[in-house]
Design a protein around this motif. Structure first.
Motif, PDB file in Angstrom:
ATOM      1  N   MET A   1       0.847  -1.188   0.000  1.00 56.44           N
ATOM      2  CA  MET A   1       0.000   0.000   0.000  1.00 56.44           C
ATOM      3  C   MET A   1       0.884   1.241   0.000  1.00 56.44           C
ATOM      4  SD  MET A   1      -3.303  -0.516   2.434  1.00 56.44           S
ATOM      5  CE  MET A   1      -2.414  -0.726   3.953  1.00 56.44           C
ATOM      6  N   PRO A   2       0.657   2.149  -0.905  1.00 57.37           N
ATOM      7  CA  PRO A   2       1.478   3.355  -0.921  1.00 57.37           C
ATOM      8  C   PRO A   2       1.061   4.385   0.137  1.00 57.37           C
ATOM      9  CG  PRO A   2       0.011   3.316  -2.813  1.00 57.37           C
ATOM     10  CD  PRO A   2      -0.173   2.024  -2.084  1.00 57.37           C
ATOM     11  N   HIS A   3      -0.152   4.264   0.676  1.00 59.61           N
ATOM     12  CA  HIS A   3      -0.615   5.202   1.702  1.00 59.61           C
ATOM     13  C   HIS A   3      -1.405   4.450   2.766  1.00 59.61           C
ATOM     14  CE1 HIS A   3      -0.102   7.789  -1.833  1.00 59.61           C
ATOM     15  NE2 HIS A   3       0.269   8.695  -0.954  1.00 59.61           N
ATOM     16  N   THR A   4      -1.357   4.974   3.973  1.00 55.67           N
ATOM     17  CA  THR A   4      -2.159   4.408   5.046  1.00 55.67           C
ATOM     18  C   THR A   4      -2.599   5.537   5.977  1.00 55.67           C
ATOM     19  OG1 THR A   4      -2.287   2.637   6.678  1.00 55.67           O
ATOM     20  CG2 THR A   4      -0.233   3.882   6.613  1.00 55.67           C
ATOM     21  N   ILE A   5      -3.604   5.262   6.775  1.00 57.67           N
ATOM     22  CA  ILE A   5      -4.118   6.254   7.715  1.00 57.67           C
ATOM     23  C   ILE A   5      -3.663   5.874   9.110  1.00 57.67           C
ATOM     24  CG2 ILE A   5      -6.209   7.225   8.749  1.00 57.67           C
ATOM     25  CD1 ILE A   5      -7.574   6.705   6.034  1.00 57.67           C
ATOM     26  N   ARG A   6      -3.166   6.854   9.840  1.00 60.20           N
ATOM     27  CA  ARG A   6      -2.746   6.643  11.225  1.00 60.20           C
ATOM     28  C   ARG A   6      -3.495   7.607  12.136  1.00 60.20           C
ATOM     29  NH1 ARG A   6       2.416   4.146  10.627  1.00 60.20           N
ATOM     30  NH2 ARG A   6       1.825   2.331   9.428  1.00 60.20           N
ATOM     31  N   LEU A   7      -3.680   7.170  13.340  1.00 60.66           N
ATOM     32  CA  LEU A   7      -4.345   7.967  14.359  1.00 60.66           C
ATOM     33  C   LEU A   7      -3.358   8.965  14.961  1.00 60.66           C
ATOM     34  CD1 LEU A   7      -6.976   8.163  16.126  1.00 60.66           C
ATOM     35  CD2 LEU A   7      -5.800   6.651  17.729  1.00 60.66           C
ATOM     36  N   ARG A   8      -3.807  10.182  15.168  1.00 57.40           N
ATOM     37  CA  ARG A   8      -3.033  11.154  15.946  1.00 57.40           C
ATOM     38  C   ARG A   8      -3.405  10.878  17.403  1.00 57.40           C
ATOM     39  NH1 ARG A   8      -1.198  15.425  12.589  1.00 57.40           N
ATOM     40  NH2 ARG A   8      -2.268  15.468  10.584  1.00 57.40           N
ATOM     41  N   ALA A   9      -2.736   9.887  17.997  1.00 56.78           N
ATOM     42  CA  ALA A   9      -3.148   9.320  19.284  1.00 56.78           C
ATOM     43  C   ALA A   9      -3.229  10.358  20.398  1.00 56.78           C
ATOM     44  CB  ALA A   9      -2.219   8.186  19.678  1.00 56.78           C
ATOM     45  N   GLU A  10      -2.262  11.230  20.492  1.00 60.95           N
ATOM     46  CA  GLU A  10      -2.265  12.226  21.570  1.00 60.95           C
ATOM     47  C   GLU A  10      -3.451  13.181  21.430  1.00 60.95           C
ATOM     48  OE1 GLU A  10       0.607  15.780  23.083  1.00 60.95           O
ATOM     49  OE2 GLU A  10       1.574  13.878  22.562  1.00 60.95           O
ATOM     50  N   LEU A  11      -3.692  13.667  20.221  1.00 61.15           N
ATOM     51  CA  LEU A  11      -4.820  14.575  19.994  1.00 61.15           C
ATOM     52  C   LEU A  11      -6.147  13.846  20.147  1.00 61.15           C
ATOM     53  CD1 LEU A  11      -3.472  16.577  16.936  1.00 61.15           C
ATOM     54  CD2 LEU A  11      -3.670  17.360  19.296  1.00 61.15           C
ATOM     55  N   PHE A  12      -6.178  12.593  19.707  1.00 64.26           N
ATOM     56  CA  PHE A  12      -7.391  11.794  19.827  1.00 64.26           C
ATOM     57  C   PHE A  12      -7.756  11.608  21.299  1.00 64.26           C
ATOM     58  CE2 PHE A  12      -9.883   7.944  20.088  1.00 64.26           C
ATOM     59  CZ  PHE A  12     -10.730   8.050  19.001  1.00 64.26           C
ATOM     60  N   THR A  13      -6.774  11.255  22.119  1.00 66.36           N
ATOM     61  CA  THR A  13      -7.010  11.049  23.549  1.00 66.36           C
ATOM     62  C   THR A  13      -7.467  12.345  24.214  1.00 66.36           C
ATOM     63  OG1 THR A  13      -5.379   9.276  23.582  1.00 66.36           O
ATOM     64  CG2 THR A  13      -5.958  10.253  25.702  1.00 66.36           C
ATOM     65  N   LYS A  14      -6.864  13.442  23.832  1.00 64.51           N
ATOM     66  CA  LYS A  14      -7.264  14.746  24.384  1.00 64.51           C
ATOM     67  C   LYS A  14      -8.714  15.071  24.002  1.00 64.51           C
ATOM     68  CE  LYS A  14      -5.346  19.348  24.869  1.00 64.51           C
ATOM     69  NZ  LYS A  14      -4.272  20.243  24.440  1.00 64.51           N
ATOM     70  N   ALA A  15      -9.071  14.846  22.736  1.00 63.81           N
ATOM     71  CA  ALA A  15     -10.442  15.099  22.268  1.00 63.81           C
ATOM     72  C   ALA A  15     -11.428  14.188  22.989  1.00 63.81           C
ATOM     73  CB  ALA A  15     -10.526  14.890  20.758  1.00 63.81           C
ATOM     74  N   MET A  16     -11.025  12.951  23.209  1.00 63.70           N
ATOM     75  CA  MET A  16     -11.861  11.987  23.919  1.00 63.70           C
ATOM     76  C   MET A  16     -12.177  12.491  25.327  1.00 63.70           C
ATOM     77  SD  MET A  16     -10.647   8.098  24.678  1.00 63.70           S
ATOM     78  CE  MET A  16     -10.847   7.556  26.352  1.00 63.70           C
ATOM     79  N   ARG A  17     -11.173  12.953  26.033  1.00 61.62           N
ATOM     80  CA  ARG A  17     -11.363  13.457  27.403  1.00 61.62           C
ATOM     81  C   ARG A  17     -12.210  14.731  27.408  1.00 61.62           C
ATOM     82  NH1 ARG A  17     -10.261   8.816  29.008  1.00 61.62           N
ATOM     83  NH2 ARG A  17      -8.135   8.213  29.342  1.00 61.62           N
TER      84      ARG A  17
END
Length: 81
Positions: A1-17
């Motif tokens: 695969m030439p491209h993949t999607i990754r989570l911005r884990a730190e921002l995701f966790t902050k948004a979750m909280r």
């Protein structure tokens, strides 16, 4: 695969909280997913798929795709890990 999607884990966790979710389980319920799926994506063991992305954007409104995820260019000739 030439491209993949990754989570911005730190921002995701902050948004979750900030959205009031205090556990992976609570967020998973709001996203319509299993808690283990959310945990695996948060720890980087699993890349986010369509259901995760759609659930995250729904549960964490008004966050956008680019707030929570980024697209990674991968070299198809590089050895897989």
């Amino acid at each position: 695969m030439p491209h993949t999607i990754r989570l911005r884990a730190e921002l995701f966790t902050k948004a979750m909280r900030l959205a009031g979710f205090r556990s992976d389980y609570a967020l998973a319920r709001a996203m319509g997913l299993n808690r283990s799926t959310v945990t695996r994506v948060l720890t980087g063991q699993l890349n986010p798929g369509p259901a995760f992305i759609a659930g995250a954007l729904t549960a964490l409104t008004p966050m956008t795709f680019t707030d929570l995820f980024h697209i990674i260019h991968t070299d198809p000739k590089a050895p897989r890990r």
